[in-house]
Design an enzyme around this catalytic site. Structure first.
Site, short mmCIF file in Angstrom:
data_model
loop_
_atom_site.label_atom_id
_atom_site.label_comp_id
_atom_site.label_asym_id
_atom_site.label_seq_id
_atom_site.Cartn_x
_atom_site.Cartn_y
_atom_site.Cartn_z
N TYR A 68 0.83 -1.20 0.00
CA TYR A 68 0.00 0.00 0.00
C TYR A 68 0.86 1.26 0.00
CZ TYR A 68 -3.21 -3.56 1.84
OH TYR A 68 -3.94 -4.69 2.04
N GLU B 92 -19.01 -2.19 22.64
CA GLU B 92 -19.97 -2.11 21.53
C GLU B 92 -20.76 -0.80 21.49
OE1 GLU B 92 -21.85 -5.96 22.16
OE2 GLU B 92 -21.06 -6.59 20.20
#
Ligand code: NI
Length: 394
Positions: free
Chosen positions: A298, A371
């Site tokens: 990348y 979460e």
């Protein structure tokens, strides 16, 4: 803004359930077939038109008022890692040896949540939001490069693109941004040293591959310490040296691997030549045959400075100034960099840490997130999609 916040709160449990489903069913890079189907079904359910590209990638389009006036792209990656999960949670991975240990399950569900919110509010913002769900962030050549080749950034060309990554050292409910250089390019180095094996007591009758390999490991460091501008971020690490099997035999072959990272494309490719030159020099001085292969990975990730400044202001308005900080510079790599080389881009961080969970570092068998981050993530993504209209040029 308030509507986005309310909807994010309303959809939170549903999006957490999606994250848990994805977490339990992780798929490796470029094999995200079930994940892709899951995403497609959700977009269908929300009434969002989409195209499938690069095999498992999905691009959805939400048209607001005057859709041609501006396009914002929001991106999520969908792949998991070859790690055996050690978390004892009811939604633990059901696929042996595969785990969402980098939070891409969170990224995917967050973008689905944001998509649902934006679709519902499409009569309240100008322009178009493009949703990019991509494969293969964790593995060369990088799903982002395949999505770009397949046309994900065309028809329409986005004015800006945003991506987020969960951040295990940042508290849940907070975000961080960084303009300019943000993450490094990453190239893989493979070196094979071949010589004449023989008796360790008679090195003069051999071409000593262990000695040559050692010279390479030491000499390569001068590429960074002596040839690179000290102000230019760059790092080279040899991470594997394999050769030999006993005390009295010089082996005929040694294989080495490593990584080279940089924040400047010109230096990056000059350094590749210097790495080859070092190996050539060692070959001349030792007589060993040395083969160098550099697998180009990348590029470095650059966050458009003005776009990022605008996004940060929007984030501060959304979440409060005290909940937005500056991301530290890192030598990690991320294939979102490919988008950043094409159009104005901003890659930001979503805090996932809480005191009870502690810091759960990515790419480990016990990685996990608070979460609640999912609600904060989908809120911010939807907000940037609806509110960012920066007129910046690449
Ligand atoms: Ni990741």
């Amino acid at each position: 803004m308030q509507k986005i916040k309310d909807l994010a709160r309303q959809y939170k449990d549903d999006v957490i359930a999606m994250r848990r489903h994805l977490h339990a069913h992780p798929e490796l890079s470029y094999q995200e077939y079930e994940t892709s189907k899951f995403v497609q079904n959700k977009l269908k359910e929300y009434g969002i038109p989409f195209k499938v590209m690069a095999e498992t990638g999905v691009v959805g389009i939400i048209e607001g008022k005057s859709p041609g006036s501006y396009t914002v792209a929001l991106r999520a990656d969908m792949d998991a890692l070859p790690i055996q999960e050690e978390n004892e949670v009811e939604y633990a991975s059901q696929n042996t040896g595969v785990m969402h240990a980098c939070g891409h399950d969170v990224h995917t569900s967050v973008l689905l949540g944001a998509a649902r919110i934006l679709m519902q509010l499409k009569n309240e913002f100008d322009g178009t939001v493009k949703l990019i769900f991509q494969p293969g962030e964790e593995k060369n050549p990088g799903g982002a490069s395949l999505m770009i080749k397949a046309g994900a950034l065309k028809d329409p060309v986005p004015n800006a693109i945003f991506g987020l990554h969960v951040h295990p050292t940042l508290d849940v409910g907070t975000y961080s941004f960084r303009g300019g250089e943000a993450m490094a390019s990453a190239d893989e180095i493979y070196i094979t040293v071949k010589g004449k094996g023989g008796h360790a007591a008679a090195p003069h009758l051999t071409v000593d591959t262990i000695y040559a390999a050692s010279q390479i490991v030491v000499s390569l460091q001068q590429v960074i310490s002596r040839r690179n501008d000290p102000l230019n971020h760059s790092v080279l690490s040899i991470t594997s040296v394999q050769g030999g099997f006993t005390t009295n035999v010089i082996p005929s072959e040694v294989k080495m691997m490593g990584t080279f990272r940089a924040m400047n494309e010109e230096w990056r490719f000059r350094a590749h030549d210097l790495i080859r030159n070092v190996c050539e020099g060692v070959s001349k001085s030792t007589g060993a045959e040395i083969n160098v292969h550099i697998d180009v990975g990348y590029p470095f990730l650059v966050n458009h400075p003005e776009l990022t400044a605008d996004a940060r202001k929007l984030a501060e308005a959304f979440a409060g100034e005290e909940n937005v900080s500056e991301t530290e510079l890192r030598m990690g790599a991320e294939d979102f960099a490919y988008y950043s080389q094409e159009i104005p881009a901003c890659f930001y961080r979503l805090g996932t840490r809480n005191a009870e969970l502690g810091t759960r570092i990515g790419h480990t068998p016990t990685f996990n997130v608070d979460e609640d981050a999912i609600m904060y993530g989908m809120g911010m993504m939807a907000w940037l999609g609806a509110a960012c209209r920066s007129e910046v040029k690449k």
